[in-house]
Structures are given as structure tokens and as C-alpha cells.
Design a protein around this motif. Sequence first.
Motif, short mmCIF file in Angstrom:
data_model
loop_
_atom_site.label_atom_id
_atom_site.label_comp_id
_atom_site.label_asym_id
_atom_site.label_seq_id
_atom_site.Cartn_x
_atom_site.Cartn_y
_atom_site.Cartn_z
N PRO A 336 -17.40 -14.32 40.99
CA PRO A 336 -17.17 -12.95 41.48
C PRO A 336 -15.70 -12.54 41.45
CG PRO A 336 -18.74 -14.09 42.89
CD PRO A 336 -18.19 -15.12 41.94
N CYS A 337 -14.81 -13.50 41.70
CA CYS A 337 -13.38 -13.18 41.66
C CYS A 337 -12.93 -12.83 40.25
CB CYS A 337 -12.57 -14.36 42.21
SG CYS A 337 -12.91 -14.76 43.93
N LEU A 339 -14.88 -11.58 37.98
CA LEU A 339 -15.47 -10.28 37.67
C LEU A 339 -14.62 -9.16 38.26
CD1 LEU A 339 -19.28 -11.01 38.19
CD2 LEU A 339 -18.03 -10.79 36.03
#
Length: 362
Positions: A336-337, A339
Motif C-alpha cells: 500500500p505504501c 501504491l
Amino acid sequence: MSSGPSGHQKFHVCEIFSRQRSSFQVLYVQELTRLDHLIQRVFAGFKRWDAVHMLHIAQHEYVYENSLAFFPFYPMTIRILSMAWATPFVHFGILHVSSALLISAVAINLGCFIAAAAVLYCIVRKVSHSVKQAVIAGLLFSANPASIFFSAAYTESLYCLLTFTGIWLLLEDNHPFFMRYLGSLLCFSLAYATRSNGLINLGYVGFFCLTEFVLCTDPENPSQRRVIFKRPVPVIISRTAVFISRMVLAVLSVSLPIFVHGRRQQIAFCSQSSASSVPAALQRFAAEHKLVTVGRTDVIDWCNVTSSVFPPFYASVQSKYWHVSLFGYWQLRKIPCFLMAAPAFYVVGFGARQTWHRALSK
């Protein structure tokens, strides 16, 4: 993939920061004047976390092993500026050296922050040919939530200024490429001496050197460029040699300051006689909080390590005190980071594409 730090490890890291901050608040409290107390209170928010290490290095140089994770150019800049303006005030007891260093650090960061925003504006305007995009880039750079780090005693402002200036020199085409190339190497070498990730600035040098190599000037029409592979073989060979020599010079130039710094600290920390140079107050603080000082060869494990690009102590210190390693952040749970960083990757790709097309159109 390596696992992240445990709860105990995270506490240990935070505890180190807390202890180091206490050294400023406790060791010199008896020496502070009313003016010092006022300055320390007004600028209290600018001397937390990493700033504690920067200011400590600026005042005492490298005494504790955990401070070696921070590169020397920014603390050295703080020290030099403080000596330039505050020496009389410190000498006559008007101001404590820690207060002078704190004021200098904030002044350097604010000045570098403004200058970096101006250089970024010039870069974006040069690449995009749009004043609007340049203004937006400057505003986003200045007003983002992380901009507090450009004011506090962190390396971000100085690093951005040096990096942006190096990029600008490579982009600015009103002077011969070799002169701009040398100027950018100076900026990038100082950027690497400011932050460890400054080493990746070699990518900018490589990109522009590759552009100069692939798209060489047409001798029949100097205003135009021709693809190198359409030139005679001797020209290709000579241009290849120039490209390789430029890249070798770039790696050596950018790495040299940190190589010298690494050797200097290795000699200091790995020599038992260096322990006597540590002030008694700092030795007591180290003993109370189990910090490793210079000369503690019995607990330092990197004295026989050799390194050319990164300092010999860097990997050991990062692992021991911050529990990080090369690509240690690259874990599945961090997707997620990555992204979230996708817009930045897009902007970088767009800029590279624009620069390449700009070179092709010449």
C-alpha cells in the motif's frame, strides 16, 4: 524478505532518540542563560528526533556510534555558520553554543528551503515549458504536510537544494555540457555527503550522459543531433570511451567525500586512544544510557570492514540501532505504501519522457 522490527525494537529506537534529546536538556542546563532558555523554548519544535543528532554532531562531532547513521555535511554547515556569527556571543557568555547551533540550523533550513523551491520552479518550467505547472510544483513542494521537515534541523532542505541545483545544471543548456556535468557532480557529491540516498543522484548523471552519448551533435549541422549508431565506427568507439570515463568520474567524485568521512570515522572509533578525547560529561551520559563512544573497540564490530561507496560502519549502525537493511523495506505488507507513491513514479516517468523528447527535438 526480512521481518519488520518488533515492538521491543521500536521502543529501543525511540528510547535512543529520547535519551539523546535529554543530553541537550540535562548536560548543559547549568550553563544556559535566560536568553538561551528563551531560544530553546521558542525553537523547541525544531530540535526533535533526527534534529537532536544533527545538533549533537555539529557541537561535538561524532562521539556516539549511533550518530554515524547521519552524514556530515549538514552538521558541518551548521557548525561553520555558527562559528561565523556567534563566536563573540559564545565567548562572552551571552549565548550558549547549543543555542547558536539551533538558530543556525533553522536559518540554514529556511534559506535552503526557499532556494530549493525557486530552483524547482526553474526545473519544472524548463521541462514542461509551462509557468502554471512550475508554480503548482513550487506550491506543492512548499505546502505539503511534510514541509515541517524543511524548517526543523533536518537534512531535507539542504539536500533538496543541492539535488535540484545539480539537476538544473544538467538541464540548463546555455553552457557546454562538460562544465554543467562537473557542476552537477559537485552538487551531487555534497548531496550524498548530506544524506545517504544522495547516491541515487548518479542516476541523473547517467541519464544525461547517456543522452549526450546516444544523441551526439551532428558535425555538419551543429544545431542538430544524430543517433550515435548512425555514425562511423571510430566515432562510436570514441564516444563510448567518453561515456564510460564520465560515468567512472561521476561515481568516484560523488563517493569521494563519504569515502574520506568513512575512513576518518573508522580511524577515530577503532582507535582506543580516541576514548580519552570524549568530554567527561558525554562519557558519563554514554555509560548511564549504554551508548557506544569512540575508542570502544571491544564492542564495535565494523573496524575491519572495507567499503568504497558506503562508509564501512553504515550497514552495521543502521542494523544495530534502526533495524533496517538494504531493501529491508521491500515487504509484501508495504505494498500500500508503494501504491501511494504511484503518483510520484508517474511524475518522474513523465519528466524523463519530456527530457528525452526535448533532447530528440534538438
